[in-house]
Design a protein around this motif. Structure first.
Motif, mmCIF file in Angstrom:
data_model
loop_
_atom_site.group_PDB
_atom_site.id
_atom_site.type_symbol
_atom_site.label_atom_id
_atom_site.label_comp_id
_atom_site.label_asym_id
_atom_site.label_seq_id
_atom_site.Cartn_x
_atom_site.Cartn_y
_atom_site.Cartn_z
ATOM 1 N N UNK A 190 0.843 -1.203 0.000
ATOM 2 C CA UNK A 190 0.000 0.000 0.000
ATOM 3 C C UNK A 190 0.876 1.250 0.000
ATOM 4 N N UNK A 191 1.886 1.244 0.849
ATOM 5 C CA UNK A 191 2.784 2.403 0.952
ATOM 6 C C UNK A 191 3.503 2.678 -0.355
ATOM 7 N N UNK A 192 3.825 1.627 -1.092
ATOM 8 C CA UNK A 192 4.512 1.809 -2.368
ATOM 9 C C UNK A 192 3.689 2.605 -3.349
ATOM 10 N N UNK A 193 2.380 2.349 -3.399
ATOM 11 C CA UNK A 193 1.513 3.123 -4.288
ATOM 12 C C UNK A 193 1.286 4.534 -3.761
ATOM 13 N N UNK A 194 1.193 4.684 -2.435
ATOM 14 C CA UNK A 194 0.990 6.008 -1.854
ATOM 15 C C UNK A 194 2.200 6.910 -2.074
ATOM 16 N N UNK A 379 -6.212 4.306 -1.942
ATOM 17 C CA UNK A 379 -5.076 3.413 -2.164
ATOM 18 C C UNK A 379 -5.279 2.096 -1.435
ATOM 19 N N UNK A 380 -5.054 0.984 -2.125
ATOM 20 C CA UNK A 380 -4.981 -0.339 -1.511
ATOM 21 C C UNK A 380 -3.683 -0.996 -1.978
ATOM 22 N N UNK A 381 -3.506 -2.256 -1.602
ATOM 23 C CA UNK A 381 -2.306 -2.979 -2.036
ATOM 24 C C UNK A 381 -2.333 -3.312 -3.518
ATOM 25 N N UNK A 382 -3.467 -3.029 -4.190
ATOM 26 C CA UNK A 382 -3.576 -3.314 -5.627
ATOM 27 C C UNK A 382 -3.480 -2.069 -6.500
ATOM 28 N N UNK A 396 -16.301 3.969 -10.499
ATOM 29 C CA UNK A 396 -16.582 2.572 -10.161
ATOM 30 C C UNK A 396 -15.545 1.646 -10.772
ATOM 31 N N UNK A 397 -15.175 1.901 -12.004
ATOM 32 C CA UNK A 397 -14.154 1.080 -12.656
ATOM 33 C C UNK A 397 -12.808 1.216 -11.937
ATOM 34 N N UNK A 398 -12.466 2.444 -11.568
ATOM 35 C CA UNK A 398 -11.184 2.681 -10.898
ATOM 36 C C UNK A 398 -11.157 2.010 -9.523
ATOM 37 N N UNK A 399 -12.288 2.041 -8.816
ATOM 38 C CA UNK A 399 -12.340 1.440 -7.489
ATOM 39 C C UNK A 399 -12.332 -0.088 -7.565
ATOM 40 N N UNK A 400 -13.032 -0.646 -8.538
ATOM 41 C CA UNK A 400 -13.029 -2.104 -8.691
ATOM 42 C C UNK A 400 -11.620 -2.593 -9.020
ATOM 43 N N UNK A 401 -10.863 -1.794 -9.744
ATOM 44 C CA UNK A 401 -9.506 -2.184 -10.135
ATOM 45 C C UNK A 401 -8.565 -2.281 -8.946
ATOM 46 N N UNK A 402 -8.868 -1.600 -7.832
ATOM 47 C CA UNK A 402 -7.994 -1.685 -6.652
ATOM 48 C C UNK A 402 -8.596 -2.581 -5.570
ATOM 49 N N UNK A 403 -9.720 -3.210 -5.865
ATOM 50 C CA UNK A 403 -10.289 -4.189 -4.938
ATOM 51 C C UNK A 403 -9.514 -5.497 -5.046
ATOM 52 N N UNK A 404 -9.713 -6.385 -4.080
ATOM 53 C CA UNK A 404 -9.075 -7.702 -4.148
ATOM 54 C C UNK A 404 -9.591 -8.449 -5.373
ATOM 55 N N UNK A 405 -8.716 -9.127 -6.134
ATOM 56 C CA UNK A 405 -9.155 -9.825 -7.350
ATOM 57 C C UNK A 405 -10.330 -10.772 -7.114
ATOM 58 N N UNK A 406 -10.378 -11.408 -5.953
ATOM 59 C CA UNK A 406 -11.462 -12.348 -5.669
ATOM 60 C C UNK A 406 -12.797 -11.653 -5.444
#
Length: 423
Positions: A190-194, A379-382, A396-406
């Motif tokens: 997460x910190x890496x993206x931030x 920001x998430x780990x994705x 919505x597309x941007x938020x789904x892209x940083x959600x957990x893949x599952x």
């Protein structure tokens, strides 16, 4: 100023039935005074207590038998009070609290304060907390000060003097400490993206937790950073000592690291002792949006319980269980987005409960702490979802892209169903 003995302290002659008592929160808790209040509560005729955050073991749910607890939320060890249903939560932006105390909106009959021993000028440093405690001292009928020999003499915008204090006790006891959170690989991701949103010469505001610790650890090679934050942890001292933080390019308080709370360990307290590069201020200085927005490249980093697909942030409660607080999140979000070159980040893991529950959700399970109209970067780990200027469909597309893949397929289905209902 009347001196009392810490041993055998009797509060009956000081506290009246129905009084509201306010004390220094977080690591600034005057523990001898608060412990005495807990022990003597049954004989005081019913007393109200207003709470900020807490990190000691002083308060227990069963103490609500003779005390009424009101506070800003479930920060730290006060979560056990909200879990037991004995803390009446005041949803309040931190920036409002100093004014509320001054105006009597938040009552304060008795102020308990912990201060450092007086310096050569007769000034008592507030030491570890200066947020709304000075306002409480001005408002209170009675001020009781615990002068603790271990409190650092941190420079303060407005220290206390003997004229501010009605009763004083002298102690020499360990301070409340909060060790830095352990950093995991997830936090580092997460910190890496931030980190990509933090430029050189930025002014930082960070909260408590493993992700802020990981972000601070990543900044050791930055130069000429500044800090103007509601709280400081041990990592702030690390960044000053390695040369990353100089506070040289701040438009306000140049050369000085500004804060309202020291929340760390003895390492931080010793670093701040008589350090002219640190200054404690009240909330009117640490959380003032108009003032903060004058700082260029002001970067705000805060956390959340969950964020929905449109950018609404819940940092308070979930399914009726209060877990956090409004805090200063909105104050800093708005200040950062108003700053020239500033950015506001809400950082959180994509899931909870070992991946079983998504923290990126279609609909929040609790209140909206930060509105989607204020959202900037999530920001998430994705990855990082930059929501500035994006309409709902793109958000919505941007938020789904940083959600957990599952969790992404379920979120896509929910978003699609919501779109059909609107159509």
């Amino acid at each position: 100023m009347q001196e009392l003995q810490a041993d055998g302290l009797d509060l009956k002659g000081i506290v009246r039935a129905g009084d509201t008592i306010l004390w220094g929160q977080a690591c600034g808790e005057p523990q001898t005074l608060t412990e005495a209040l807990m022990a003597q509560r049954a004989g005081l005729g019913g007393v109200n207590v207003f709470l900020g955050s807490g990190f000691s073991s002083t308060l227990k749910p069963e103490y609500a038998d003779h005390l009424r607890f009101v506070g800003i939320g479930a920060a730290g060890t006060h979560r056990r009070l909200t879990k037991a249903g004995v803390l009446d939560v005041l949803p309040c932006h931190v920036s409002k609290m100093e004014g509320y105390v001054t105006d009597g909106v938040i009552p304060c009959d008795i102020a308990f304060v912990q201060v450092a021993p007086a310096d050569e000028n007769g000034h008592y440093s507030l030491g570890l907390i200066s947020d709304y405690i000075r306002a409480a001292v001005r408002r209170a009928r009675v001020v009781v000060a615990e002068v603790n020999a271990r409190v650092p003499q941190v420079p303060c915008a407005e220290p206390l003097t003997a004229a501010d204090i009605d009763y004083v006790i002298h102690t020499d006891r360990a301070l409340v400490e909060l060790a830095p959170a352990a950093i995991t690989d997830l936090d580092r991701a997460i910190a890496g993206f931030a980190q990509g949103y933090i430029p050189e010469r930025a002014t930082l505001q960070v909260g408590i937790g493993a992700v802020p610790e990981a972000v601070m650890a990543n900044l050791r090679n930055h130069r000429d950073l500044s800090i103007h934050s509601g709280m400081l942890g041990d990592s702030a001292a690390d960044l000053v000592e390695c040369g990353a933080v100089t506070n040289a390019y701040k438009e306000i308080d140049p050369g000085v690291m500004v804060t309202g709370a020291l929340i760390g360990t003895r390492r931080l307290y010793d670093f701040c002792h008589r350090n002219k590069g640190v200054r404690m201020h009240p909330l009117s200085h640490t959380h003032n949006i108009a003032m903060l927005s004058r700082l260029s490249r002001f970067i705000s980093l805060n956390s959340a319980i969950e964020v929905d697909l449109t950018g609404q942030v819940n940092a308070e409660s979930i399914n009726g269980q209060y877990l956090g607080a409004v805090g200063g999140q909105v104050d800093y979000v708005r200040a950062a987005t108003a700053s020239v070159g500033g950015r506001s980040m809400i950082a959180l893991p994509s899931t909870a409960q070992n991946g079983a529950v998504s923290r990126i959700v279609m609909s929040l399970s609790g209140p909206v702490t930060t509105a989607r109209s204020d959202a900037d970067v999530i920001v998430t780990e994705y990855g990082a979802a930059d929501l500035r200027g994006k309409p709902l469909s793109q958000r919505m597309k941007a938020m789904i892209a940083i959600a957990h893949p599952a969790q992404r397929e379920n979120l896509e289905r929910a978003a699609h169903a919501a779109a059909k209902e609107v159509a």
